[in-house]
Design a protein around this motif. Structure first.
Motif, PDB file in Angstrom:
ATOM      1  N   ALA A  46      59.409  -2.572 108.411  1.00  8.41           N
ATOM      2  CA  ALA A  46      60.480  -3.387 107.818  1.00  8.41           C
ATOM      3  C   ALA A  46      59.888  -4.424 106.856  1.00  8.41           C
ATOM      4  O   ALA A  46      60.421  -4.661 105.775  1.00  8.41           O
ATOM      5  CB  ALA A  46      61.296  -4.072 108.911  1.00  8.41           C
ATOM      6  N   LEU A  47      58.758  -5.007 107.246  1.00  6.02           N
ATOM      7  CA  LEU A  47      58.088  -5.989 106.391  1.00  6.02           C
ATOM      8  C   LEU A  47      57.566  -5.315 105.126  1.00  6.02           C
ATOM      9  O   LEU A  47      57.689  -5.845 104.023  1.00  6.02           O
ATOM     10  CB  LEU A  47      56.912  -6.626 107.146  1.00  6.02           C
ATOM     11  CG  LEU A  47      57.298  -7.606 108.256  1.00  6.02           C
ATOM     12  CD1 LEU A  47      56.109  -7.847 109.179  1.00  6.02           C
ATOM     13  CD2 LEU A  47      57.789  -8.916 107.669  1.00  6.02           C
ATOM     14  N   ALA A  49      58.703  -2.623 103.680  1.00  2.00           N
ATOM     15  CA  ALA A  49      59.808  -2.268 102.781  1.00  2.00           C
ATOM     16  C   ALA A  49      60.249  -3.481 101.972  1.00  2.00           C
ATOM     17  O   ALA A  49      60.466  -3.381 100.761  1.00  2.00           O
ATOM     18  CB  ALA A  49      60.984  -1.709 103.584  1.00  2.00           C
ATOM     19  N   VAL A  50      60.365  -4.636 102.632  1.00  2.00           N
ATOM     20  CA  VAL A  50      60.756  -5.852 101.920  1.00  2.00           C
ATOM     21  C   VAL A  50      59.719  -6.182 100.857  1.00  2.00           C
ATOM     22  O   VAL A  50      60.034  -6.465  99.700  1.00  2.00           O
ATOM     23  CB  VAL A  50      60.922  -7.040 102.898  1.00  2.00           C
ATOM     24  CG1 VAL A  50      60.985  -8.356 102.150  1.00  2.00           C
ATOM     25  CG2 VAL A  50      62.179  -6.844 103.738  1.00  2.00           C
ATOM     26  N   SER A  51      58.468  -6.107 101.276  1.00  2.00           N
ATOM     27  CA  SER A  51      57.371  -6.450 100.380  1.00  2.00           C
ATOM     28  C   SER A  51      57.317  -5.528  99.161  1.00  2.00           C
ATOM     29  O   SER A  51      57.056  -5.958  98.042  1.00  2.00           O
ATOM     30  CB  SER A  51      56.077  -6.374 101.189  1.00  2.00           C
ATOM     31  OG  SER A  51      54.972  -6.442 100.377  1.00  2.00           O
ATOM     32  N   ARG A  53      59.954  -3.537  98.018  1.00  2.00           N
ATOM     33  CA  ARG A  53      61.200  -3.343  97.274  1.00  2.00           C
ATOM     34  C   ARG A  53      61.808  -4.608  96.715  1.00  2.00           C
ATOM     35  O   ARG A  53      62.456  -4.574  95.669  1.00  2.00           O
ATOM     36  CB  ARG A  53      62.241  -2.686  98.191  1.00  2.00           C
ATOM     37  CG  ARG A  53      61.904  -1.246  98.455  1.00  2.00           C
ATOM     38  CD  ARG A  53      63.122  -0.505  98.936  1.00  2.00           C
ATOM     39  NE  ARG A  53      62.751   0.439  99.970  1.00  2.00           N
ATOM     40  CZ  ARG A  53      63.467   0.690 101.046  1.00  2.00           C
ATOM     41  NH1 ARG A  53      64.614   0.076 101.222  1.00  2.00           N
ATOM     42  NH2 ARG A  53      63.052   1.560 101.936  1.00  2.00           N
TER      43      ARG A  53
END
Lengths: 201, 201
Positions: A46-47, A49-51, A53
């Protein structure tokens, strides 16, 4: 925690988050360690993906998963209004009201000379550029009612007052559910000064 | 959060942690996004280190960064005593008292037939093996004073009562700071006994 320098280190990293004390950080780590290979990888992914995208919107400087954020690329939004906020979280708070249908501009902070945050540290230049190009009808200043917020509003208003654009700010007054007896003098003064006509004569 | 499926997903992952609601999860994400490339990588590296380094101690089943945990490999610990706890966090809580100098055994839960947790789901077999090999003088049962805790203590005591090992459990009674007038009858009854031998040898 008795065991593990790496566990202690993770606890310290989590304690850096706002509102997370030692106890909460320990509980989070214990929770991860119930099924570490799965839970750690879910969180890590999850981290990641945030990083990978999330970036800043080219126009408004808010969070975006592509060049433009979902608000700036939404043709139904009222392009003639720009609401200036300090942080993406403020944008979210205003969106939750469902009342505002214009665009935003995220400054990325407030002026705070003591902390070394001057106009160059904020996306003010980008705001001026945008206003020059798009000529909105209204700039709504939606900054906190604090020394830094007021100073930042004044600074930006000074830059824009000769443009002829309508410059507004959030109303100040009694908060919803606020009892008069507990209101501080400053809030009450602002509520008196900004009193509204119930019946216009 | 207005923008970003990946941000929303991270918020949901964080909300799975105990004691973390939507607001706290959002605050954590906003905190990360202040300097995402640095903050996300610090957190990801801390998680990675835990994931790579932390395993279960071969002897006591607690957390360890090598084959044996720091307690099991500490020659100053009293090897004749084994304290049985449900979770690593209970071990930490007992260590914080500074009173107990023996070894531990981490069960990894409590018997709970309704949740499908029977003796095979806990490290009871490993405990029996260990006791057979090392013949400690005392097994101190340090489980919660709940239905599951008591059932697990009884189950293990039944398996060990014929071994001749001294079997003890934590004293039950008045908690620190507890006023007698507010104590429930059950606690007060238990307070009349103190740390007691279950099987006196």
């Amino acid at each position: 925690v008795v065991e593990g320098q790496s566990i202690e280190n993770l606890i310290r990293v989590l304690m850096a988050f706002p509102g997370v004390g030692r106890r909460s950080a320990e509980r989070m780590v214990y929770f991860l360690m119930i099924d570490p290979s799965k839970r750690i990888s879910v969180l890590t992914e999850a981290l990641h993906a945030v990083s990978e995208r999330v970036r800043r919107c080219r126009t408004c400087n808010g969070f975006a998963e592509s060049d433009l954020c979902s608000i700036c690329s939404d043709p139904r939004r009222d392009e003639t209004r720009v609401c200036v906020v300090a942080e993406p979280r403020d944008l979210d708070a205003i969106e939750r009201t469902g009342i505002y249908r214009g665009l935003y501009h995220v400054l990325d902070g407030l002026l705070s000379p003591l902390d070394g945050i001057g106009p160059r540290e904020l996306s003010i230049e980008q705001l001026l550029h945008r206003i020059q190009n798009n000529r909105p009808e209204e700039i709504l200043m939606a900054l906190s009612s604090t020394v830094e917020g007021d100073a930042t509003t004044s600074y930006i208003i000074d830059l824009l007052k000769s443009t002829g654009i309508s410059l507004t700010r959030l109303a100040r007054g009694v908060p919803a559910g606020g009892s008069l007896e507990y209101l501080d003098t400053r809030t009450l003064s602002q509520a008196l000064t900004g009193r509204e006509h119930i019946v216009e004569q």
